[in-house]
Design an enzyme around this catalytic site. Structure first.
Site, PDB file in Angstrom:
ATOM      1  N   ARG A  70      28.194  41.827  82.615  1.00 51.39           N
ATOM      2  CA  ARG A  70      27.726  41.418  81.277  1.00 51.39           C
ATOM      3  C   ARG A  70      27.283  39.957  81.242  1.00 51.39           C
ATOM      4  O   ARG A  70      27.459  39.265  80.239  1.00 51.39           O
ATOM      5  CB  ARG A  70      28.816  41.604  80.227  1.00 51.39           C
ATOM      6  CG  ARG A  70      28.964  42.908  79.526  1.00 51.39           C
ATOM      7  CD  ARG A  70      27.779  43.836  79.411  1.00 51.39           C
ATOM      8  NE  ARG A  70      28.292  45.170  79.557  1.00 51.39           N
ATOM      9  CZ  ARG A  70      28.229  45.830  80.695  1.00 51.39           C
ATOM     10  NH1 ARG A  70      27.592  45.350  81.748  1.00 51.39           N
ATOM     11  NH2 ARG A  70      28.767  47.021  80.782  1.00 51.39           N
ATOM     12  N   SER A  94      29.966  46.616  71.553  1.00 51.28           N
ATOM     13  CA  SER A  94      31.273  46.016  71.860  1.00 51.28           C
ATOM     14  C   SER A  94      31.263  44.552  71.447  1.00 51.28           C
ATOM     15  O   SER A  94      30.346  43.819  71.824  1.00 51.28           O
ATOM     16  CB  SER A  94      31.540  46.091  73.360  1.00 51.28           C
ATOM     17  OG  SER A  94      31.469  47.424  73.787  1.00 51.28           O
ATOM     18  N   GLU A 133      31.127  39.111  73.199  1.00 49.91           N
ATOM     19  CA  GLU A 133      29.905  39.491  73.912  1.00 49.91           C
ATOM     20  C   GLU A 133      28.630  38.981  73.215  1.00 49.91           C
ATOM     21  O   GLU A 133      27.708  38.530  73.894  1.00 49.91           O
ATOM     22  CB  GLU A 133      29.869  41.027  74.040  1.00 49.91           C
ATOM     23  CG  GLU A 133      28.805  41.508  74.988  1.00 49.91           C
ATOM     24  CD  GLU A 133      28.678  43.015  75.015  1.00 49.91           C
ATOM     25  OE1 GLU A 133      29.560  43.676  75.586  1.00 49.91           O
ATOM     26  OE2 GLU A 133      27.699  43.532  74.456  1.00 49.91           O
TER      27      GLU A 133
END
Ligand SMILES: Cc1cc2nc3c(=O)[nH]c(=O)nc-3n(C[C@H](O)[C@H](O)[C@H](O)COP(=O)(O)OP(=O)(O)OC[C@H]3O[C@@H](n4cnc5c(N)ncnc54)[C@H](O)[C@@H]3O)c2cc1C
Length: 365
Positions: A175, A253, A357
């Protein structure tokens, strides 16, 4: 209309005082002082130069599915990357595809699956535009964009030139990429080239996906069957955008799954076993470099923030504790408060700080 926009106004249709909330999946956020769509590289360059000449901060927008915009908005130019187009070349088993940054990611996945090109089928249903997918090395169900990305073109905000970067130069990780770390805000991606496998097998690396297909009598699924299965599984968790479903008004998320060394993991487990019933069931996923990936959703639920937790106009999704949603009329201020509440609870319980995130836009720090 902004003053003295000249060439930039001509190439870009600059607009002043534009509400950003409708341009985000959360549906939250104030106004941009200026906004423009860049449908070509010329417009992009004009926008970047204009913002610089006016000493305005610049924010590069895709489809707003991974950002939290401040209630006070953004005090500069928001430039939305909207270039379209796709070119492909097939050589034996290889399909080389170059896609413009403004194309819709899931539309691209669907087009590749329809052509029977393997490599991105598990990334079905992820919202966003092509140009944003390298930023956090988008991934799901055992696949990541970095596996098939060969190179990309980007406008360097330092040199003002278009540069080609290889996958290695993007420094992809879980990520993350160079664009989120050492080269943050230094490039605007204009196109991405992928190498896919003609008539290749789908990636079957994710237990939940394999189980679902097995239960439906499919042990050797086609790419199209994997795409459909992924979409079904994602819908169950409100991870496909559906504007009728308030549970999908999220950024996906909200936190990344923590990755720990074995020693760090033992400490977390130790701490949990003293206070949490059922802590022995803590889900873990091995990583390639012998570290341990934990489930942020599990940690959040065990820290007492369940699915459907309400916090003013925002809350957690009733289908997934890891998604913070706009329940209707939510504010960015409430999102930040809930983020901090979750981080505080998980820190107290497990000694772990969850990393958000999404990208925060227009906040002071
Ligand atoms: C319901 C839902 C499910 C999701 N599921 C997943 C998932 O499974 N896996 C996953 O990895 N992500 C997931 N996401 C997050 C999100 O979809 C991805 O991060 C996506 O790539 C963001 O694309 P975007 O165009 O909306 O980018 P935006 O949100 O507009 O921007 C995100 C960041 O990228 C930058 N950016 C955008 N375009 C460019 C460009 N052309 N050049 C340079 N910088 C750029 C922006 O400045 C910003 O920093 C999900 C989000 C939602 C809402």
């Amino acid at each position: 209309m902004p003053p003295h926009t000249g060439e930039a106004e001509f190439k870009l249709s600059l607009r002043g005082d534009v509400l950003l909330a409708p341009m985000t999946t959360l549906g939250i956020g104030g106004r941009a002082r200026y906004f423009a769509d860049a449908s070509g590289v010329d417009g992009l360059v004009a926008g970047v130069e204009w913002a610089r000449s006016e000493a305005l901060p610049l924010f590069v927008l895709g489809s707003g599915s991974n950002i939290v915009v401040a209630d006070s908005g953004f005090p500069g130019l928001v430039l939305r990357v909207s270039m379209r187009g796709m070119i492909s070349r097939v050589e034996g088993k290889r399909a080389m595809v170059t896609v413009a940054a403004g194309e819709d990611w899931d539309g691209f996945v669907a087009a590749c699956v329809a052509r029977n090109w393997a490599g991105i089928e598990c990334l079905s249903g992820i919202p966003g535009r092509i140009g944003a997918t390298p930023i956090q090395n988008v991934g799901a169900y055992g696949q990541e964009t970095s596996e098939t990305l060969v190179s990309l073109k980007a406008l360097s905000l330092e040199t003002g030139k278009l540069e080609e970067l290889s996958a290695a130069e993007c420094e992809f990780g879980y990520r993350t990429s160079r664009f989120k770390t050492t080269a943050r805000d230094r490039f605007v991606i204009t196109s991405v080239t992928y190498q896919l496998e003609v008539s290749g097998n789908p990636a079957m690396r994710y237990a939940e996906l394999e189980r679902y297909l097995g239960e439906h009598g499919t042990t050797r699924p086609s790419l199209a069957q994997v795409r459909e299965a992924v979409l079904t599984l994602r819908r169950r968790k409100a991870m496909v955008i559906d504007y009728q479903d308030p549970d999908s008004r999220s950024v996906g998320s909200f936190f990344v799954n923590p990755i720990l060394t074995r020693a760090e993991f033992e400490e977390v487990k130790q701490r949990a076993s003293g206070s949490i019933i059922g802590s022995e069931d803590m889900p873990t996923f091995p990583t390639a470099d012998d570290q341990v990936k934990l489930s942020a959703a599990w940690l959040i639920e065990r820290a007492g923030i369940k699915r459907g937790y309400a916090h003013g106009g925002v809350g957690t999704s009733t289908k997934h504790a890891l998604a913070i949603v706009n329940r209707g009329g939510g504010t960015a201020g409430e999102i930040i408060k809930l983020k901090e509440l979750i981080q505080g609870r998980v820190l107290d319980m497990f000694g772990l700080e969850l990393t958000p995130e999404p990208v925060f836009v227009g906040f002071e720090s």
